[in-house]
Design an enzyme around this catalytic site. Structure first.
Site, PDB file in Angstrom:
ATOM      1  N   GLY A 104       0.811  -1.221   0.000  1.00 18.68           N
ATOM      2  CA  GLY A 104       0.000   0.000   0.000  1.00 18.68           C
ATOM      3  C   GLY A 104       0.838   1.263   0.000  1.00 18.68           C
ATOM      4  O   GLY A 104       0.315   2.368   0.121  1.00 18.68           O
ATOM      5  N   LEU A 105       2.164   1.114  -0.134  1.00 16.26           N
ATOM      6  CA  LEU A 105       3.028   2.302  -0.123  1.00 16.26           C
ATOM      7  C   LEU A 105       3.418   2.748  -1.537  1.00 16.26           C
ATOM      8  O   LEU A 105       4.282   3.610  -1.705  1.00 16.26           O
ATOM      9  CB  LEU A 105       4.287   2.041   0.710  1.00 16.26           C
ATOM     10  N   ASP A 151      -2.158   6.827  -7.043  1.00 17.67           N
ATOM     11  CA  ASP A 151      -0.780   6.480  -6.667  1.00 17.67           C
ATOM     12  C   ASP A 151       0.238   7.184  -7.564  1.00 17.67           C
ATOM     13  O   ASP A 151       1.149   7.859  -7.080  1.00 17.67           O
ATOM     14  CB  ASP A 151      -0.557   4.962  -6.760  1.00 17.67           C
TER      15      ASP A 151
HETATM   16  C1  MEV Z   1      -4.681   2.007  -3.741  1.00 14.25           C
HETATM   17  O1  MEV Z   1      -3.536   2.710  -3.280  1.00 14.25           O
HETATM   18  C2  MEV Z   1      -5.913   2.818  -3.534  1.00 14.25           C
HETATM   19  C3  MEV Z   1      -7.215   2.200  -4.039  1.00 14.25           C
HETATM   20  O2  MEV Z   1      -8.215   3.203  -3.862  1.00 14.25           O
HETATM   21  C4  MEV Z   1      -7.127   1.780  -5.471  1.00 14.25           C
HETATM   22  C5  MEV Z   1      -7.000   2.961  -6.446  1.00 14.25           C
HETATM   23  O3  MEV Z   1      -7.311   4.099  -6.094  1.00 14.25           O
HETATM   24  O4  MEV Z   1      -6.619   2.698  -7.596  1.00 14.25           O
HETATM   25  C6  MEV Z   1      -7.613   0.994  -3.202  1.00 14.25           C
END
Ligand code: MEV
Length: 312
Positions: A104-105, A151
């Site tokens: 998630g980083l 991201d």
């Molecule tokens: C991933 O960092 C964040 C999510 O909202 C997916 C996205 O925005 O593409 C889960």
């Protein structure tokens, strides 16, 4: 030799709902980074070295949808017809990263951004941020299915971002810096899977989940106002509320919930999972002086690693 680095990222508010057009807030995490270094090769060909993942390969031997190959091909496509992958002098692209993978980083997006910037600069055609972000988004799409683009955006601009899919990039000022503790469950969490799981729920009962997305979007809007005004202490209750909604979306996990609870019990002002969920990271809002105590509590509750980051 040309070098470019890109930071990690953390989503403060709005993950998942952002895929459905609601706003989300994300900030760079400069304590970790991906770096791409380009140097001329001894012979022809484009070589990619990523010792962290045991990769040493000529570009043409990688599948076209390999993220690193896709980033390199993307640069040449953007610079064509004046530059062509088969007609350039040999280069070695070396990649190193301290960003934990699938947590998630934003490790994938950071590597893409670093490679795209370094390679385009090496070819003496440095691409502007907008193009860098758009190319990194294309790579994200190969592996994340339907990414919102948050991201690649926050990592390219390396500033706090208020993100809405399809809207021009909006960065914002942090009224007063604040401290976050990032706690890693150590459980790999491919974003693609949690995003697909939410889509399944949404397809089965759109009106129910649209309401949840609305609530999350409202929290993100409210949070931006608090951050801009320097009222960061008020973010705690918004984080807790956002986490409860993410639990309803089934993207939290027992391990994430355990870290969130441990953070709150040890003095954090608020805590939530961050990113795709079902593993990966959570974040806790702390007074700077309390960071070591909360970090200890997270470790006792199972965190593999913690990172203290300043949002500024
Ligand atoms: C991933 O960092 C964040 C999510 O909202 C997916 C996205 O925005 O593409 C889960």
């Amino acid at each position: 030799m040309t070098t470019s680095s890109a930071p990690g990222k953390i989503i403060l508010f709005g993950e998942h709902a952002v895929v459905y057009g609601r706003p989300a807030l994300a900030v760079p995490v400069t304590e970790v980074q991906a770096t791409a270094t380009i140097r001329p090769g001894a012979g022809p060909g484009i070589w990619i070295e990523a010792p962290d993942i045991g990769l040493h390969s000529e570009l043409s031997r990688l599948p076209a949808d390999h993220p690193l190959a896709a980033a390199v091909h993307g640069v040449f496509a953007a610079l064509s017809p004046s530059l062509h992958v088969g007609r350039t002098e040999g280069v070695i692209i070396h990649i190193a990263s301290t960003i934990p993978v699938a947590s998630g980083l934003g490790s994938g997006a950071a590597v893409s951004v670093a490679v795209i910037r370094a390679l385009s600069a090496h070819l003496r055609r440095p691409l502007p941020d907008e193009r860098v972000s758009a190319l990194a988004y294309e790579v994200e799409k190969l592996h994340h299915g339907t990414p919102s683009g948050i991201d690649n955006t926050v990592i390219t601009y390396a500033k706090p971002v208020y993100f809405m899919k399809g809207q021009p990039v909006e960065t914002f000022q942090v009224g007063a810096p604040f401290t976050l503790l990032i706690g890693d469950t150590g459980i790999p969490a491919p974003t693609k899977e949690s995003v697909a799981a939410v889509r399944k729920l949404w397809e089965a009962d759109k009106s129910r989940w649209e309401k949840i997305f609305d609530e999350i979007g409202e929290i993100a809007r409210n949070a931006r106002e608090k951050i801009v005004n320097g009222e960061w202490k008020k973010l705690g209750s918004l984080m807790n509320a956002n986490h409860a909604l993410l639990r309803q979306l089934t993207v939290s996990s027992p391990e994430l919930d355990r870290l969130v609870e441990a953070g709150l019990r040890s003095g954090a002002l608020g805590a939530k999972m961050s990113g795709g969920g079902r593993g990966g990271n959570m974040i806790a809002l702390v007074e700077r002086k309390n960071a070591p105590a909360v970090a200890e509590a997270l470790k006792s509750a199972g965190a593999r690693r913690t990172i203290v980051t300043q949002v500024r």
